[in-house]
Write a protein that holds these residues in place. Sequence first.
Motif, short mmCIF file in Angstrom:
data_model
loop_
_atom_site.label_atom_id
_atom_site.label_comp_id
_atom_site.label_asym_id
_atom_site.label_seq_id
_atom_site.Cartn_x
_atom_site.Cartn_y
_atom_site.Cartn_z
N GLY A 61 -4.73 5.10 40.34
CA GLY A 61 -3.48 4.43 40.73
C GLY A 61 -3.04 3.41 39.71
O GLY A 61 -2.57 2.32 40.06
N LYS A 62 -3.23 3.75 38.45
CA LYS A 62 -2.88 2.82 37.37
C LYS A 62 -2.06 3.54 36.30
O LYS A 62 -2.18 4.76 36.13
N VAL A 63 -1.26 2.78 35.59
CA VAL A 63 -0.55 3.29 34.41
C VAL A 63 -1.23 2.70 33.18
O VAL A 63 -1.86 1.65 33.27
N PRO A 64 -1.12 3.35 32.03
CA PRO A 64 -0.34 4.54 31.72
C PRO A 64 -1.09 5.83 31.99
O PRO A 64 -2.30 5.85 32.17
N SER A 116 2.91 -3.38 31.27
CA SER A 116 1.58 -2.78 31.38
C SER A 116 1.06 -2.32 30.03
O SER A 116 1.79 -2.34 29.03
N ARG A 117 -0.18 -1.83 30.06
CA ARG A 117 -0.75 -1.23 28.86
C ARG A 117 0.01 0.02 28.45
O ARG A 117 -0.24 0.57 27.39
N MET A 141 2.62 3.16 42.96
CA MET A 141 1.49 3.44 42.07
C MET A 141 0.28 3.97 42.85
O MET A 141 -0.61 4.58 42.28
N LYS A 142 0.27 3.70 44.16
CA LYS A 142 -0.85 4.17 44.99
C LYS A 142 -0.41 5.33 45.89
O LYS A 142 -1.12 5.68 46.85
N TYR A 177 4.75 -1.09 40.41
CA TYR A 177 3.49 -1.61 40.97
C TYR A 177 3.58 -1.60 42.49
O TYR A 177 4.67 -1.73 43.06
N GLU A 226 -5.99 6.63 30.65
CA GLU A 226 -6.71 5.68 29.78
C GLU A 226 -5.99 5.57 28.43
O GLU A 226 -5.94 6.53 27.65
N ALA A 227 -5.45 4.39 28.20
CA ALA A 227 -4.60 4.18 27.01
C ALA A 227 -5.28 4.65 25.72
O ALA A 227 -4.65 5.33 24.89
N1 LIG Z 1 -8.40 1.42 31.71
C1 LIG Z 1 -6.99 1.64 31.88
C2 LIG Z 1 -6.40 0.39 32.51
C3 LIG Z 1 -5.07 0.64 33.11
C4 LIG Z 1 -4.61 -0.55 33.92
O1 LIG Z 1 -5.38 -1.42 34.37
N2 LIG Z 1 -3.30 -0.61 34.16
C5 LIG Z 1 -2.75 -1.67 34.94
C6 LIG Z 1 -1.51 -2.21 34.23
S1 LIG Z 1 -1.84 -2.80 32.61
C7 LIG Z 1 -2.29 -1.10 36.28
O2 LIG Z 1 -1.75 -0.02 36.33
N3 LIG Z 1 -2.48 -1.86 37.36
C8 LIG Z 1 -1.96 -1.50 38.65
C9 LIG Z 1 -2.99 -1.44 39.71
O3 LIG Z 1 -4.18 -1.38 39.43
O4 LIG Z 1 -2.57 -1.43 40.86
C10 LIG Z 1 -6.32 1.94 30.54
O5 LIG Z 1 -6.82 1.49 29.52
O6 LIG Z 1 -5.28 2.64 30.53
#
Ligand SMILES: N[C@@H](CCC(=O)N[C@@H](CS)C(=O)NCC(=O)O)C(=O)O
Length: 211
Positions: free
Chosen positions: A52-55, A13-14, A40-41, A36, A66-67
């Motif tokens: 529900g996203k990393v990091p 992931s990011r 994550m949710k 994932y 937000e990275a």
């Molecule tokens: N805008 C966010 C994007 C984060 C993102 O999209 N992360 C992805 C992995 S790179 C994620 O967690 N996806 C899992 C999901 O949405 O279920 C950032 O820049 O940190």
Amino acid sequence: MTDDIVFYTNPMSRGRIVRWMLEEIGRPYETRVVEYGPAMKSAEYLAINPMGKVPAIRHGEIVVTEAAAICAYLADAFPEAELAPPPGDRLRGPYYRWLFFGAGPIEAAASNKALGFEVPPDRRAMVGYGSLEDVLNTLEGALTGREYLVGDRFTAADLYVGSQLWWGMQFGTLQKRPVFETYVERIKARPAAKRANALDDALMPAPGAQG
Ligand SMILES: N[C@@H](CCC(=O)N[C@@H](CS)C(=O)NCC(=O)O)C(=O)O
């Protein structure tokens, strides 16, 4: 109040960008791998990041997602690492410029490219990044004859934008250009980048381990 740093990530992931930033900062941090899918949710993780996203990170009571924001926050929270021009410095302008260029135009253009979506030429005026070609040309212009994006030293803007170039060129979503390749080789040689990659590589599932 504790000022411990907790890092929520997944090695695919990011989160790799933030891992690199944390290694540059050089403070101890606890890594929590979030898988994932349901984890994550889960309600527990949505309390950290409702997307529900990393990091994400938690620094004491402060949560940052937000990275790019995490990189900017850590650079300011730990100024001794010298990863951002100090507030008030005139280089703060270009520093913000390139960080936001990364989080906006580069991120959107690269994602759309990966999805096979092209902005119709007559709609470029309404799209923040115009065209991928414009984004890459702008970045190429900024890096031509320079080692770093801001002033003459490495900052969090290089870490964030450089990571996008690094991964984008590796996955074929961003075009390889000699200026980009030289730049990425320069920044990925940093000891913190190597440590970060090794740590994340070690967290990758073994081949065949995923059903
Ligand atoms: N805008 C966010 C994007 C984060 C993102 O999209 N992360 C992805 C992995 S790179 C994620 O967690 N996806 C899992 C999901 O949405 O279920 C950032 O820049 O940190």
